[in-house]
Design an enzyme around this catalytic site. Structure first.
Site, PDB file in Angstrom:
ATOM      1  N   SER A  68       6.678   1.989   7.665  1.00  0.00           N
ATOM      2  CA  SER A  68       5.431   1.772   6.919  1.00  0.00           C
ATOM      3  C   SER A  68       4.770   0.425   7.076  1.00  0.00           C
ATOM      4  O   SER A  68       3.659   0.244   6.578  1.00  0.00           O
ATOM      5  CB  SER A  68       5.663   2.025   5.436  1.00  0.00           C
ATOM      6  N   LYS A 117       0.328  -5.028  -0.946  1.00  0.00           N
ATOM      7  CA  LYS A 117       0.475  -3.584  -1.166  1.00  0.00           C
ATOM      8  C   LYS A 117       0.761  -3.391  -2.649  1.00  0.00           C
ATOM      9  O   LYS A 117       1.496  -4.198  -3.254  1.00  0.00           O
ATOM     10  CB  LYS A 117       1.645  -3.098  -0.314  1.00  0.00           C
ATOM     11  N   SER A 156       2.907   3.913   5.229  1.00  0.00           N
ATOM     12  CA  SER A 156       2.278   3.948   3.930  1.00  0.00           C
ATOM     13  C   SER A 156       1.502   2.683   3.584  1.00  0.00           C
ATOM     14  O   SER A 156       0.694   2.693   2.661  1.00  0.00           O
ATOM     15  CB  SER A 156       3.337   4.192   2.852  1.00  0.00           C
TER      16      SER A 156
END
Ligand code: GLN
Length: 489
Positions: free
Chosen positions: A180, A81, A156
């Site tokens: 997330s 990420k 996310s």
């Protein structure tokens, strides 16, 4: 099947050990798959072919010269990420304000992956500063769900879930502040693990809400999640909130089953508005556990209904403070329009932050301001304590809790993007675990009639990642959901 990109992390490791494949071939297979499918999925913000191939080559040379592997995943690529600092590499957190920011050092998790010989293949999309549940709040572009390209992969960490689900890479790291990692895992048929707060160092991880943020793996299998956690977990003198505890083996008890374990089903987690197919799949999973010899116990977490409101005060409050550092002076974007220092702050922040991040900063600043602090922030902290105590009480009776991960399967892109409350409600089943600092995992538990994945959430006592992984594995072993792959041509 039979393609290198279809292998799990541990299957790849086995082939490497047997000399059947090289690390460079594994990396190249990922790069080829990315080139084929990512134009549709859009999981990657940046692909680091050169860096990953260099790391693969080094791994290969070590292996060839008989040096023992640096870890069980030496030579097996993963992706990150875009929220982890990696020295010399751009790190944006999905925000315009950090576009062009080159990290001056490695996050501890990145350093540990490098020391474990894991090639890092690029940066995955996310909601700006990890605020969101759909990846539509990325400043760059939305990511699509490989199971249905018109839908969100969750958020996310939606770039992470989409990349792993689409077989562009077999594992990824995400962060989980309110769900997330687990929610995107659930929406993409993956295993996603949020460790106990303090299990993994946050040094070099761009902060959203520091008392809630944790780093964890997304993968296709439980064993892969355990293997990645093993590499990143442990005390870090650079993060004083990382626990100085011995790290147990997360895989030693994976195959031990659930016979005799007590699994609690919190009645508050079967909420109004939950998708009936999600409910049915989770109820079937509960029956399956009963069939495997677990004792199913009805429990109550009575303060659950206040958790969402408390979270959406605490998280923005911490965010407003953490994001104060983006001022146009030290990092990333600097507005060209400014003539005074005050202008510089105001213009940079106005130009650099997206609408959702601005909303959080305003809400958080307001909740912390004199006159409102006691009524909102302090009250939310008290609720947080009550939520934690509910869990403590439940864990006196049961070994773990099981529930749906997300009340709904993957939703259409655009369906909730303009409605913050609808977006926040998606986190109702995941965020209480963050408020309490507990470990939680999502494991695939079925599909809707329309072919969308459904996730089962398992929450454990503090530091019991091994326990929840074992419970997840027991389910995985008896079902073939994890083996299904989305069709992307
Ligand atoms: N959707 C939640 C939020 O926006 C959780 C995000 C996260 O876990 N990073 O705050």
């Amino acid at each position: 099947m039979g393609e290198l990109s279809d292998l799990t992390l541990l299957e790849s490791a086995k082939r490497l050990a047997a000399g059947e494949v090289s690390s460079e071939e594994l990396v190249q297979a990922c790069l080829d798959r990315i080139a084929t499918v990512d134009p549709k999925v859009r999981a990657f913000l940046r692909v680091d072919a050169e860096g990953a191939l260099a790391a693969a080559k080094a791994s290969h040379q070590r292996r060839r010269s008989g040096i023992p592997p640096l870890s069980p995943l030496d030579g097996v690529p993963i992706a990150l990420k875009d929220i982890f600092c990696e020295v010399g590499k751009e790190t944006t957190a999905g925000s315009k304000i950090l576009e062009g920011f080159i990290a001056p050092y490695d996050a501890t998790v990145v350093a540990r992956l490098k020391a474990a010989g894991v090639p890092l293949i690029g940066r995955l999309n996310l909601d700006e500063f990890a605020m969101g549940s759909s990846t539509e709040h990325s400043a760059f572009f939305p990511t699509r769900n490989p199971w249905d390209l018109t839908r969100s992969p969750g958020g996310s960490s939606g770039g992470s879930s989409a990349a792993v689900a689409a077989r562009m890479v077999a594992g990824a790291l995400g962060t989980d502040t309110g769900g997330s990692i687990r929610q995107p895992a659930a929406l993409c048929n993956l295993v996603g693990l949020k460790p106990t707060w303090g299990r993994v160092s946050r040094y070099g991880v761009i902060a959203y809400a520091s008392s809630l943020d944790q780093v964890g793996p997304l993968s296709r299998t439980v064993a892969d999640a355990a293997a990645l956690l093993q590499i990143i977990a442990g005390h870090d003198p650079r993060d004083s909130t990382s626990a100085n505890l011995e790290v147990p083996s997360f895989s030693a008890s994976l195959e031990d089953g659930v016979k005799g374990l007590r699994l609690g089903v919190p009645k508050e987690y079967f909420v109004d508005g939950m998708d009936p197919e999600v409910r049915a799949a989770v109820e079937a999973a509960i029956d399956a556990y009963r069939g495997m010899g677990a004792e199913i116990v009805d429990v109550s977490l009575p303060h659950t209904r206040y958790a969402l409101a408390a979270y959406y005060l605490i998280a923005p409050a911490e965010a407003s403070s953490n994001l104060a550092r983006y001022d146009g002076v030290r990092f990333g974007l600097r507005s060209e329009r400014a003539h005074t220092l005050g202008d510089l702050y105001a213009h940079t922040r106005a130009e650099g932050f997206g609408a959702e991040v601005k909303r959080r900063i305003m809400l958080g600043t307001w909740a912390l301001s004199a006159g409102y602090y006691d009524a909102y922030y302090l009250k939310a902290q008290k609720v947080r304590t009550l939520v934690r105590r509910d869990f403590e009480e439940a864990f006196r009776q049961v070994d773990a809790l099981i529930s749906p991960t997300s009340p709904v399967p993957a939703f259409e892109l655009g369906a909730k993007a303009e409605d913050p409350l609808a977006m926040y409600l998606l986190d109702v089943l995941t965020l209480p675990c963050n408020l309490a600092g507990l470990p939680g995992v999502s494991v695939p538990c079925g599909f809707t009639r329309g072919g969308l994945p459904i996730g089962l959430q398992i929450l454990g006592r503090p530091w019991d990642e091994a326990g929840i992984l074992r419970i997840a594995r027991a389910f995985e072993r008896e079902h073939d959901f994890s083996q299904r792959a989305p069709v992307l041509t």
